[in-house]
Motif scaffolding. Structure first.
Motif, mmCIF file in Angstrom:
data_model
loop_
_atom_site.group_PDB
_atom_site.id
_atom_site.type_symbol
_atom_site.label_atom_id
_atom_site.label_comp_id
_atom_site.label_asym_id
_atom_site.label_seq_id
_atom_site.Cartn_x
_atom_site.Cartn_y
_atom_site.Cartn_z
ATOM 1 N N TYR A 55 0.845 -1.192 0.000
ATOM 2 C CA TYR A 55 0.000 0.000 0.000
ATOM 3 C C TYR A 55 0.883 1.245 0.000
ATOM 4 O O TYR A 55 1.755 1.382 0.842
ATOM 5 C CB TYR A 55 -0.909 -0.068 1.233
ATOM 6 N N GLN A 110 -7.889 -2.811 -5.546
ATOM 7 C CA GLN A 110 -9.173 -2.303 -5.052
ATOM 8 C C GLN A 110 -10.235 -2.282 -6.147
ATOM 9 O O GLN A 110 -11.426 -2.171 -5.852
ATOM 10 C CB GLN A 110 -9.015 -0.900 -4.448
ATOM 11 N N GLY A 137 -4.757 3.191 -2.554
ATOM 12 C CA GLY A 137 -5.740 3.567 -1.537
ATOM 13 C C GLY A 137 -5.486 2.860 -0.228
ATOM 14 O O GLY A 137 -4.842 1.809 -0.182
ATOM 15 N N ASN A 138 -5.993 3.430 0.831
ATOM 16 C CA ASN A 138 -5.867 2.815 2.150
ATOM 17 C C ASN A 138 -6.616 1.474 2.146
ATOM 18 O O ASN A 138 -7.832 1.448 1.935
ATOM 19 C CB ASN A 138 -6.467 3.746 3.204
ATOM 20 N N TYR A 140 -7.743 -0.425 4.337
ATOM 21 C CA TYR A 140 -8.856 -0.514 5.282
ATOM 22 C C TYR A 140 -10.071 0.263 4.802
ATOM 23 O O TYR A 140 -11.167 0.105 5.341
ATOM 24 C CB TYR A 140 -8.406 -0.011 6.652
ATOM 25 N N HIS A 141 -9.885 1.096 3.768
ATOM 26 C CA HIS A 141 -10.993 1.849 3.195
ATOM 27 C C HIS A 141 -11.462 1.269 1.870
ATOM 28 O O HIS A 141 -12.651 1.339 1.566
ATOM 29 C CB HIS A 141 -10.580 3.310 2.962
ATOM 30 N N LYS A 155 2.910 -1.013 4.366
ATOM 31 C CA LYS A 155 2.770 0.347 3.854
ATOM 32 C C LYS A 155 4.104 0.863 3.336
ATOM 33 O O LYS A 155 5.109 0.843 4.048
ATOM 34 C CB LYS A 155 2.238 1.284 4.944
ATOM 35 N N GLU A 157 6.280 4.131 1.736
ATOM 36 C CA GLU A 157 6.292 5.586 1.850
ATOM 37 C C GLU A 157 6.927 6.203 0.604
ATOM 38 O O GLU A 157 7.705 5.555 -0.097
ATOM 39 C CB GLU A 157 7.082 6.022 3.083
ATOM 40 N N ASP A 242 -5.747 8.707 -1.004
ATOM 41 C CA ASP A 242 -5.370 8.759 0.404
ATOM 42 C C ASP A 242 -4.375 9.881 0.661
ATOM 43 O O ASP A 242 -4.448 10.557 1.690
ATOM 44 C CB ASP A 242 -4.760 7.407 0.793
ATOM 45 N N ASP A 246 -4.218 13.059 3.476
ATOM 46 C CA ASP A 246 -3.071 13.247 4.362
ATOM 47 C C ASP A 246 -2.567 14.685 4.295
ATOM 48 O O ASP A 246 -2.219 15.284 5.317
ATOM 49 C CB ASP A 246 -1.941 12.280 3.992
#
Length: 432
Positions: A55, A110, A137-138, A140-141, A155, A157, A242, A246
């Motif tokens: 992610y 997703q 995308g996140n 969890y979303h 994750k 960066e 996402d 942020d």
């Protein structure tokens, strides 16, 4: 005359694809994911990768890491297109996996439908193939709870500017090896690294556009060439992703934290990314009340005026108006008493029986109201103080509102001093 990438260029592969690492040791950045002892390394070493979700924003190495894992495990790499792969194709891969080891990779996972996800989960649970999904995308979303619960989520960066410089230098070395003698200064390398926003693919695409068409002739990159390369470059800002939320979060938290430089930086990120100025102005309006509130009532006036102004003028001048309003919120003294007060009141209303309206506060402007007992209200303006001691609710002072007046000469502090003189009582204060 050799072309841009020598013999390898016959595949017409972009520079970013040609430089994909063959192992996790060659991955630039993401040390928390690819370092020795990391969960990904341990799973690869044990041969039990299972289901993994990578992610992160575009160009940070999701596909590169997935391909490197497949190479290290000696498994056939099978990419799937989330929008085009049907159930039949997924089941065909399951049959293939029963014959030899596979690593199935789905970019933008997703976008999988519920049916596609169910078939994919069946493969993962049976352990007949390893799976890596990538998403910007996140998880969890944007992913189904079933897929999230069955996957290790890692994750990634944006790459640091030092990592990005290493990416650019690796690209230059590859071009030199292919006969393209491109020369750049250290400052130019850093400029590409900085303007790519942590996106390695974007940096290499810029480098590729600078190098194409020069053949064997040695050449030096000029600042004018760099500016030309960026003139038509897309702005790296996803207004629905996402990363957008942020940046917005950083912007409003910087205003709340009274940091004017950070406020301007995150505002500039939004403006540069083409964010609707009305959206930014609405965020400033919210925080003018939520974070400044009664400490400086003019902050809300400034924010409301900013919204009206940007609706009239638009960019580029709207950026000045937005900076004006955002800096007002950032520089103003802070009080969250309005936000806390209404939250406490709504929580009380939702969780308690309704409080009856006291008889003397009920409507008395009709014939027969007095017979119902709607009497006894005292008009505050008849008192020289502009205030009378009467009950407005059975709640004790400070049940919902508590002053957050601080040392600054804020409206709330002046109000506290006024009511202290009028009532002779100390106003309820937060923390007391």
């Amino acid at each position: 005359m050799p072309d841009l990438f020598g013999a390898a260029s016959t595949t017409n592969m972009p520079l970013a694809a040609l430089l994909r690492p063959a192992s996790l040791d060659e991955v630039i950045g993401q040390s928390h994911v690819v370092a020795e002892g990391s969960i990904l390394r341990r799973r690869v070493a044990a041969g039990t990768l299972g289901s993994v979700i990578l992610y992160g924003p575009p160009g940070v190495g999701k596909t590169s890491i997935a391909r490197a894992v497949g190479t290290m495990q000696g498994k056939a790499f099978r990419p799937l297109n989330a929008t085009r792969a049907g159930v039949a194709e997924i089941r065909k891969l399951a049959d293939e996996a029963r014959m030899h080891p596979l690593l199935i990779f789905v970019d933008e996972v997703q976008r999988f439908s519920a049916t596609q996800t169910d078939d994919l989960l069946a493969i993962c649970e049976d352990g007949i193939a390893d799976f890596i999904g990538a998403t910007t995308g996140n998880p969890y979303h944007v992913l189904t709870p079933a897929l999230v619960s069955r996957s290790t989520i890692l994750k990634l960066e944006p790459l640091s500017i030092e990592d990005m410089e290493q990416v650019v230098r690796r690209g230059i070395e590859h071009l030199h090896a292919g006969g393209v003698a491109i020369a750049m200064t250290a400052e130019q390398v850093r400029r590409i690294a900085g303007r790519s926003g942590g996106d390695a693919r974007r940096a290499l695409t810029t480098l590729e556009s600078l190098a194409v068409g020069h053949g064997e002739q040695a050449f030096e990159v000029t600042d004018a060439m760099l500016e030309e390369a960026y003139a038509a470059a897309p702005i790296n800002h996803d207004r629905s992703g996402d990363a957008h939320y942020d940046v917005v979060s950083a912007f409003v938290k910087s205003m709340r934290g009274s940091d004017p430089d950070a406020t301007l930086y995150w505002l500039a990120r939004l403006v540069h990314g083409g964010e609707d100025p009305r959206y930014i102005a609405r965020r400033i309006m919210i925080h003018a009340s939520e974070d400044v509130g009664l400490a400086d009532n003019t902050a809300l006036q400034t924010a409301v005026a900013a919204l009206h102004a940007v609706e009239k003028i638009g960019y580029p001048e709207a950026q000045i108006v937005l900076a004006h309003a955002a800096l007002h919120v950032a520089r103003a003294p802070k009080s969250a008493s309005a936000s806390r007060g209404i939250s406490a009141a709504l929580q009380f209303v939702a969780g308690q029986p309704p409080v009856p309206v006291p008889l003397h506060l009920r409507d008395g402007h009709y014939k027969g109201a007095a017979k119902l007992g709607h009497v006894g209200y005292v008009w505050p303006h008849d008192d020289p103080r502009g205030w009378v001691d009467q009950v407005y609710s059975p709640m004790s002072p400070g049940s919902l509102y508590r002053s957050e007046a601080r040392e600054a000469g804020t409206f709330e502090r002046r109000a506290d001093e006024h009511w202290r003189k009028v009532t002779g009582a100390e106003p309820p204060r937060r923390g007391e």
